[in-house]
Design an enzyme around this catalytic site. Structure first.
Site, mmCIF file in Angstrom:
data_model
loop_
_atom_site.group_PDB
_atom_site.id
_atom_site.type_symbol
_atom_site.label_atom_id
_atom_site.label_comp_id
_atom_site.label_asym_id
_atom_site.label_seq_id
_atom_site.Cartn_x
_atom_site.Cartn_y
_atom_site.Cartn_z
ATOM 1 N N HIS A 1 30.573 39.909 37.153
ATOM 2 C CA HIS A 1 29.272 39.253 37.308
ATOM 3 C C HIS A 1 28.928 38.979 38.763
ATOM 4 C CE1 HIS A 1 31.374 35.241 37.357
ATOM 5 N NE2 HIS A 1 30.372 34.954 38.149
ATOM 6 N N ASP B 1 35.155 40.390 32.355
ATOM 7 C CA ASP B 1 34.453 40.096 33.606
ATOM 8 C C ASP B 1 35.307 40.509 34.805
ATOM 9 O OD1 ASP B 1 32.632 39.134 35.402
ATOM 10 O OD2 ASP B 1 32.981 37.007 34.967
ATOM 11 N N SER C 1 33.993 32.177 41.582
ATOM 12 C CA SER C 1 34.076 33.348 40.718
ATOM 13 C C SER C 1 34.658 34.546 41.437
ATOM 14 C CB SER C 1 32.684 33.744 40.227
ATOM 15 O OG SER C 1 32.302 32.893 39.198
HETATM 16 N N1 ARG Z 1 30.449 31.155 37.541
HETATM 17 C C1 ARG Z 1 31.043 30.566 38.679
HETATM 18 C C2 ARG Z 1 30.950 31.515 39.811
HETATM 19 O O1 ARG Z 1 30.309 32.515 39.576
HETATM 20 C C3 ARG Z 1 32.432 30.149 38.402
HETATM 21 C C4 ARG Z 1 32.349 29.046 37.491
HETATM 22 C C5 ARG Z 1 33.646 28.565 37.106
HETATM 23 N N2 ARG Z 1 33.343 27.370 36.422
HETATM 24 C C6 ARG Z 1 34.242 26.548 35.982
HETATM 25 N N3 ARG Z 1 33.859 25.463 35.436
HETATM 26 N N4 ARG Z 1 35.513 26.827 36.136
HETATM 27 O O2 ARG Z 1 31.313 31.236 40.925
#
Ligand code: ARG
Length: 275
Positions: free
Chosen positions: A90, A137, A224
């Site tokens: 992503h 992912d 992420s």
């Molecule tokens: N979606 C976030 C990113 O793209 C990471 C989120 C991780 N969230 C969590 N609560 N561990 O950076």
């Protein structure tokens, strides 16, 4: 209710300019209690700054161009071969290789030791987003130059471990750090994770971690693509990739990670192809 957050193209201006808004957006609980200090090596959210060399394979993925690494960085990644970085699908599924660079060489994005390397090839998992949103992912970046970095050892079944650790330059609750942070996160079983996020967890390709009861420790927006690791016989082993969560570090809402054990073989196939 915090929305599921997985859109991370927190590029330059966004990180620099949003301030408080970014915090609200990433859903860090405003009322997050300090984690009990003795529970886990507290605080990513709840972590502490990584030491130089603590995770030699930890890299930042950023936008090609000019400007500070800090402002161009939007995701994390792990070096798995001298010229290959594993990150989250992503993070890069809408990018061209030319749009991307990797920053390696220091935990401090402001350090003179930061090395910027161009990306020449991009592989997004074929089954990304199947069978549920954000399943599989993972993505691979092939680099223009070999990095002077020891690749991380790749993962086994994380269920044999109680406590994992994750690291990155993502949201801490008060902003985005220049020095990467790390935190210990308890492993959460597939059953508990599916109960936390009914219908959204694919236990085959996702693993979960966090302090279900107390919250306080987690990866967060901007982490992420980065690693979640388990202790191995000769140091840390990569077991997953930071992927998503509802808010960050909240009780009942664990962090969700792509589960490396499930696609290790598919990664090897790409590496062979690129050889
Ligand atoms: N979606 C976030 C990113 O793209 C990471 C989120 C991780 N969230 C969590 N609560 N561990 O950076």
């Amino acid at each position: 209710m915090d929305r599921k957050q997985h859109l991370v193209r927190l590029g330059a201006g966004v990180v620099a300019g949003l301030g408080a808004a970014a915090i609200a957006w990433t859903g860090v609980a405003a009322n997050a209690e300090e984690p009990a200090a003795d529970d886990f090596e507290a605080k990513v959210v709840g972590g502490q700054p990584a030491a130089e060399g603590q995770y030699p394979w930890l890299v930042a993925v950023g936008d090609a161009g000019s400007g500070d690494p800090y402002e161009r960085r939007f995701c994390g990644g792990s070096v798995i071969a001298e010229d290959v970085v594993l990150t989250a699908a992503h993070c890069v599924d809408e990018a061209d290789p030319d749009d991307l660079v990797v920053f390696s060489g220091s935990v401090d994005l402001e350090s003179d030791d930061i090395v910027e390397t161009a990306v020449t090839d991009l592989h997004i998992a074929h089954d990304y987003d199947e069978p549920v949103e954000l399943a599989n992912d993972w993505a691979l970046l092939r680099l223009d130059d070999a990095l002077d970095v020891e690749p991380v050892e790749m993962g086994t079944d994380p269920e044999e471990f109680d406590v994992l650790e994750t690291a990155g330059w993502g949201e801490t609750g008060t902003g985005f750090p220049t020095v990467a942070r790390w935190v210990e996160v308890p492993f959460v079983s597939d059953d508990d994770c599916e109960a936390a996020y009914p219908g959204e967890v694919d236990p085959q390709t996702m693993l979960c971690a966090g302090d279900l009861e107390n919250g306080g420790v987690d990866s967060c927006g901007g982490d992420s693509g980065g690693p979640i690791m388990a202790p191995g016989d000769d140091g840390l082993i990569l077991v997953g990739i930071v992927s998503w969560g509802y808010g960050c570090a909240q009780p009942g809402n664990p962090g969700v990670y792509a589960e490396l054990a499930d696609f290790n073989g598919a990664i090897d196939d790409v590496l062979e192809d690129w050889d």
